[in-house]
Design a protein around this motif. Structure first.
Motif, PDB file in Angstrom:
ATOM      1  N   LYS A  16       7.055  -1.852  13.856  1.00  0.00           N
ATOM      2  CA  LYS A  16       7.172  -2.161  15.283  1.00  0.00           C
ATOM      3  C   LYS A  16       8.485  -2.881  15.581  1.00  0.00           C
ATOM      4  N   ARG A  17       8.872  -3.824  14.716  1.00  0.00           N
ATOM      5  CA  ARG A  17      10.053  -4.653  15.011  1.00  0.00           C
ATOM      6  C   ARG A  17      11.135  -4.591  13.953  1.00  0.00           C
ATOM      7  N   LEU A  18      10.756  -4.275  12.699  1.00  0.00           N
ATOM      8  CA  LEU A  18      11.732  -4.416  11.622  1.00  0.00           C
ATOM      9  C   LEU A  18      11.413  -3.470  10.476  1.00  0.00           C
ATOM     10  N   VAL A  19      12.458  -2.803   9.953  1.00  0.00           N
ATOM     11  CA  VAL A  19      12.354  -1.994   8.736  1.00  0.00           C
ATOM     12  C   VAL A  19      13.391  -2.470   7.740  1.00  0.00           C
ATOM     13  N   VAL A  20      12.979  -2.673   6.502  1.00  0.00           N
ATOM     14  CA  VAL A  20      13.904  -2.992   5.417  1.00  0.00           C
ATOM     15  C   VAL A  20      13.681  -1.986   4.297  1.00  0.00           C
ATOM     16  N   LEU A  21      14.731  -1.255   3.937  1.00  0.00           N
ATOM     17  CA  LEU A  21      14.689  -0.368   2.778  1.00  0.00           C
ATOM     18  C   LEU A  21      15.421  -1.055   1.636  1.00  0.00           C
ATOM     19  N   ALA A  22      14.906  -0.900   0.424  1.00  0.00           N
ATOM     20  CA  ALA A  22      15.555  -1.518  -0.733  1.00  0.00           C
ATOM     21  C   ALA A  22      15.491  -0.559  -1.909  1.00  0.00           C
ATOM     22  N   VAL A  41       0.859  -1.188   0.000  1.00  0.00           N
ATOM     23  CA  VAL A  41       0.000   0.000   0.000  1.00  0.00           C
ATOM     24  C   VAL A  41       0.887   1.227   0.000  1.00  0.00           C
ATOM     25  N   THR A  42       0.326   2.351  -0.418  1.00  0.00           N
ATOM     26  CA  THR A  42       1.115   3.577  -0.367  1.00  0.00           C
ATOM     27  C   THR A  42       1.303   3.995   1.094  1.00  0.00           C
ATOM     28  N   ILE A  43       2.372   4.725   1.343  1.00  0.00           N
ATOM     29  CA  ILE A  43       2.647   5.186   2.713  1.00  0.00           C
ATOM     30  C   ILE A  43       1.497   6.044   3.215  1.00  0.00           C
ATOM     31  N   HIS A  44       0.882   6.831   2.312  1.00  0.00           N
ATOM     32  CA  HIS A  44      -0.279   7.635   2.715  1.00  0.00           C
ATOM     33  C   HIS A  44      -1.371   6.753   3.317  1.00  0.00           C
ATOM     34  N   ARG A  45      -1.619   5.592   2.681  1.00  0.00           N
ATOM     35  CA  ARG A  45      -2.707   4.723   3.154  1.00  0.00           C
ATOM     36  C   ARG A  45      -2.326   3.955   4.414  1.00  0.00           C
ATOM     37  N   SER A  46      -1.060   3.981   4.797  1.00  0.00           N
ATOM     38  CA  SER A  46      -0.620   3.228   5.978  1.00  0.00           C
ATOM     39  C   SER A  46      -0.759   4.028   7.263  1.00  0.00           C
ATOM     40  N   GLN A  47      -1.112   5.306   7.147  1.00  0.00           N
ATOM     41  CA  GLN A  47      -1.164   6.168   8.321  1.00  0.00           C
ATOM     42  C   GLN A  47      -2.054   5.582   9.416  1.00  0.00           C
ATOM     43  N   GLY A  48      -1.587   5.721  10.650  1.00  0.00           N
ATOM     44  CA  GLY A  48      -2.360   5.243  11.783  1.00  0.00           C
ATOM     45  C   GLY A  48      -2.207   3.758  12.039  1.00  0.00           C
ATOM     46  N   SER A  49      -1.537   3.033  11.141  1.00  0.00           N
ATOM     47  CA  SER A  49      -1.353   1.598  11.315  1.00  0.00           C
ATOM     48  C   SER A  49       0.058   1.305  11.806  1.00  0.00           C
ATOM     49  N   GLU A  50       0.221   0.141  12.401  1.00  0.00           N
ATOM     50  CA  GLU A  50       1.537  -0.313  12.835  1.00  0.00           C
ATOM     51  C   GLU A  50       1.670  -1.773  12.432  1.00  0.00           C
ATOM     52  N   TYR A  51       2.834  -2.153  11.943  1.00  0.00           N
ATOM     53  CA  TYR A  51       3.054  -3.505  11.445  1.00  0.00           C
ATOM     54  C   TYR A  51       4.318  -4.081  12.087  1.00  0.00           C
ATOM     55  N   PRO A  52       4.371  -5.392  12.317  1.00  0.00           N
ATOM     56  CA  PRO A  52       5.602  -5.982  12.839  1.00  0.00           C
ATOM     57  C   PRO A  52       6.811  -5.668  11.952  1.00  0.00           C
ATOM     58  N   ALA A  53       6.632  -5.780  10.630  1.00  0.00           N
ATOM     59  CA  ALA A  53       7.746  -5.516   9.711  1.00  0.00           C
ATOM     60  C   ALA A  53       7.269  -4.679   8.533  1.00  0.00           C
ATOM     61  N   VAL A  54       8.108  -3.744   8.114  1.00  0.00           N
ATOM     62  CA  VAL A  54       7.800  -2.862   6.993  1.00  0.00           C
ATOM     63  C   VAL A  54       8.933  -2.937   5.978  1.00  0.00           C
TER      64      VAL A  54
END
Length: 765
Positions: A729-735, A691-704
């Protein structure tokens, strides 16, 4: 049922067709067996069909087929051509749906889910019993269907009703297809207007844009042109002005300055600017829009601009300002225990309760929230907002206060409940919005609440914020919690930022990053990015960077290679290393929807990797999307008629079942509610693996996982990347590309939106 000629608006015949081909088209009668590709924007489709001669060896057809369903018999109008790579194919100009004549065609047609109440197994029985007469039986003698084993009177009536509805829709579509309306939109128009469909389309086509979901101004404009409405008619110009303001609202603006509106509308409508002013005057006279002078810079409070609003946004902005100041200045007090409290004693009790000390900033926030009737708590990740909220709720609950906890999304509400140990809900559910969107709770019927805490308030738009504030009883306390450095709301307004710009609203900003949070790459890098510094790409166990910069002479497309890498990270690497479920726990967030590494294409790739097509498992195509059991999906619009209290834009869920017989897809939402969608409603859903980052607002995910590519150059902004990273919440991966990452870090967010809430908070007494 009569056939229907369908052509997609804006879709011209193939460029390979000669003038002779267009004058003397070929006709191909075939059954649609498989759709290989469909572009929702243009209607261009690549499909495989079977004819009486080519049952075993399918033919390829290309062209405007959007709306045709697998299993339908089609009469295709077009010409034969040859593709240099794919060989001989039939290039479609338009098509007609026809009833099949062969046993095989009828069995395929009835079993495809076209007629509600008939699935593949029942289709076999019906054809076995009646042979090629089955369609005639459904049409003329539906009572005889009870002769088929398993069909009782109730189900027989359901099939007969569904057949009649299909027939009525097809008859309306004979007219609609002549003015460029595709099959799927024609169904929606018929369901909205029934027998009045033709008169509405012919006489008032611009009504479609505001009254039928899925039809925008451009489609309505195409139809208007086809039915003979002049290019410069006042009806068209007034509709275009409202469309221009609606587009501005979609981009976050509550109003447009009048010169901007006239310029933008003239460009969209392709008419002389001189024609627009009188039409704007007419619109304002009948209250189709609201004009008002507002400060050109709400913070400076100097200079004015003539603002033009759509009525709902003007009403909401004015009402929200009035409501907040009424709350703030109310002489009633529903938390009297805190008017003369011994704060040293209260904070000592709290320390014993939670086992932790509050930092001085946090203490200030606790005191403010319980003593001021409207307050804001803001700050970045790792600064203790969550613990401060928990402390406020603990103290209020100890004094027997009625505490109401809300957030704009289901995920955020769940997190708030886990944090505080108290029940939390979404704003929509709290207000119990009724069909049509009116809330059960409002100024005349307020909530039972002494303290209302709103988490993730940066994503509340002006319409929703107004509905909430109107429902809070006078004397109650309102605490808005959020990170003002994140992206503003998807909807119009930037409420949190506007409130912080108004010195009338008390606030505390937390700035101290706690020691434990300093060990997190997510927290450290979020703050670095927010201050314009490049993130540290190594040395953390919760923050990873994968470069994807193929050499220019390699012939590889960087964004396409990044998309492949993202799929591998989600489907294989993260599950293997961290044991996370790739559908439930991992969320891909992208700067934009379009492009090779955009949400649209990534959803196609991720669906193929995570929930691929399986033989014998039902699936349903709608437009360019295919829906399967197990899909992660998201709601695209507020639908107040679905679920217990509506289903709202941004709600995420998982498809748990799909019935071709009942023509329904069932979704279990993140709020643990089961919601059924008729196949005709599937345009309300999109896949949500990405989803776009705009649509992710207010949500939290274990990994992004976030692809960062130069193909989304215009969207690479600091607050966009910051918002995406802080969803994890736990993990970010940029690629992706280092150059694109550097661009995102050094580019401040987009400019301020056109709002006047700050101004209204100063002028309203």
């Amino acid at each position: 049922m009569p056939g229907t000629m369908v052509a997609v608006p804006g879709q011209s015949p193939s460029p390979h067709a000669s003038p002779q081909d267009r004058r003397n088209p070929s006709v191909l009668e075939a059954v649609l067996e498989r759709i290989t590709y469909a572009n929702e924007d243009t209607g261009y489709t690549i499909a495989r069909v079977a004819t009486e001669r080519t049952v075993a060896d399918l033919l390829t057809v290309v062209g405007p087929l959007l709306g045709a369903q697998v299993g339908e018999s089609l009469r295709l109008i077009g010409h034969w051509g040859s593709h240099p790579k794919y060989g001989r194919q039939f290039q479609v100009h338009s098509y007609t749906t026809v009833l099949p004549a062969t046993i095989q065609g009828i069995r395929r047609y009835l079993g495809s889910g076209m007629i509600k109440g008939i699935g593949p197994m029942m289709a076999e029985r019906m054809v076995a019993h009646f042979g090629t007469d089955i369609l005639k039986i459904i049409e003329e003698e539906p009572d005889r269907l009870i002769e088929v084993h398993g069909l009782g009177p109730k189900r027989t009536k359901k099939i007969a009703d569904a057949w009649e509805e299909q027939k009525a829709i097809k008859e309306v579509m004979v007219f609609l297809s002549g003015v460029g309306v595709s099959t799927s939109l024609a169904v929606k128009i018929y369901k909205k207007y029934s027998d009045a469909s033709i008169s509405v389309v012919r006489d008032e086509p611009y009504r479609l844009a505001s009254e039928v979901w899925g039809i925008g101004f451009k489609t309505a404009d195409t139809i208007a042109k086809a039915v003979g409405i002049p290019h410069d008619s006042p009806q068209r110009i007034k509709a275009g002005l409202q469309y221009t303001l609606s587009q501005a609202a979609d981009n976050g603006h509550c109003y447009l300055p009048e010169p901007n509106l006239i310029t933008d509308a003239a460009k969209i409508l392709e008419v002389d600017r001189q024609l627009i002013g009188p039409c704007l005057d007419e619109l304002a006279a009948v209250q189709g829009v609201v004009r008002e002078l507002v400060p050109s810079d709400p913070r400076a409070m100097s200079g004015t601009v003539p603002a033009v609003y759509l009525v709902p946004f003007h009403r909401a902005e004015h009402s929200l300002a009035t409501g907040l100041l009424d709350l703030l200045n109310s002489r009633q007090e529903q938390l009297p225990a805190f008017t003369g409290v011994d704060w040293d004693k209260a904070l000592t009790w709290l320390r014993g309760r939670t086992g932790q000390d509050l930092a001085p900033e946090q203490q200030d926030a606790v005191k403010l929230a319980l003593s001021s009737k409207v307050a804001i708590l803001t700050g970045g990740p790792g600064c203790g907002k969550s613990f401060t909220v928990r402390s406020i709720v603990e103290l209020a609950a100890a004094k027997k206060a009625t505490v109401v906890l809300v957030a704009p999304t289901g995920r955020a509400a769940k997190r708030l409940a886990e944090l505080t140990g108290h029940e939390a809900s979404t704003v929509h559910r709290l207000l119990e919005l009724q069909p049509g969107g009116d809330p059960k709770y409002d100024r005349d019927n307020p909530l039972d609440a002494d303290l209302v805490v709103v988490d993730e308030s940066s994503m509340m738009d002006v319409i929703l914020a107004n509905k909430l504030v109107k429902a809070i009883p006078r004397g109650a306390h309102l605490l808005l919690v959020g990170d003002v450095d994140q992206l503003p709301s998807v909807g119009a307004g930037e409420v949190l930022r506007d409130l912080l710009a108004a010195d009338t609203i008390p606030r505390v900003r937390l700035t101290q990053i706690f020691r434990q949070a300093q060990q997190s790459g997510i927290v450290v890098n979020a703050h670095r990015i927010n201050s314009g510094q490049p993130p540290q790409l190594s040395g953390f166990g919760d923050f990873y960077w994968f470069a994807c910069d193929p050499p220019e002479d390699s012939g590889l497309h960087p964004a396409e290679e990044t998309a492949k890498l993202v799929v591998d990270i989600v489907a294989r690497r993260i599950p293997t290393k961290f044991g996370l479920d790739p559908v439930r726990d991992v969320q891909v967030l992208t700067p934009m929807h379009r492009g090779p590494a955009g949400a649209g294409n990534l959803n196609t790739l991720l669906q193929e990797a995570l929930t691929p097509s399986r033989e014998g498992t039902p699936e349903r195509r709608y437009g360019g999307r295919v829906f399967r059991v197990g899909d992660k999906v998201t709601q695209l619009r507020n639908n107040y008629d679905k679920g217990q209290a509506g289903v709202f834009n941004g709600t995420v869920g998982t498809a748990t079942s799909l019935s071709l017989e009942e023509q329904t897809l069932t979704v279990l939402t993140d709020e643990d509610e089961t919601v059924d969608y008729d196949f005709a409603e599937l345009d309300e859903l999109a896949h949500a693996y990405a989803v776009t980052i705009h649509r992710s607002q207010g949500s939290e995910y274990p990994a992004v996982v976030i692809p960062v590519t130069t193909s989304s150059w215009m969207m690479l902004q600091r607050n966009l990347l910051y918002t995406g990273i802080t969803r994890a919440k736990r993990l970010v991966v940029l690629a992706g590309s280092r150059r694109a990452l550097a661009q995102a870090v050094r580019t401040p967010g987009a400019g301020r939106r056109h709002t006047a809430l700050t101004h209204r908070l100063h002028i309203i007494e």
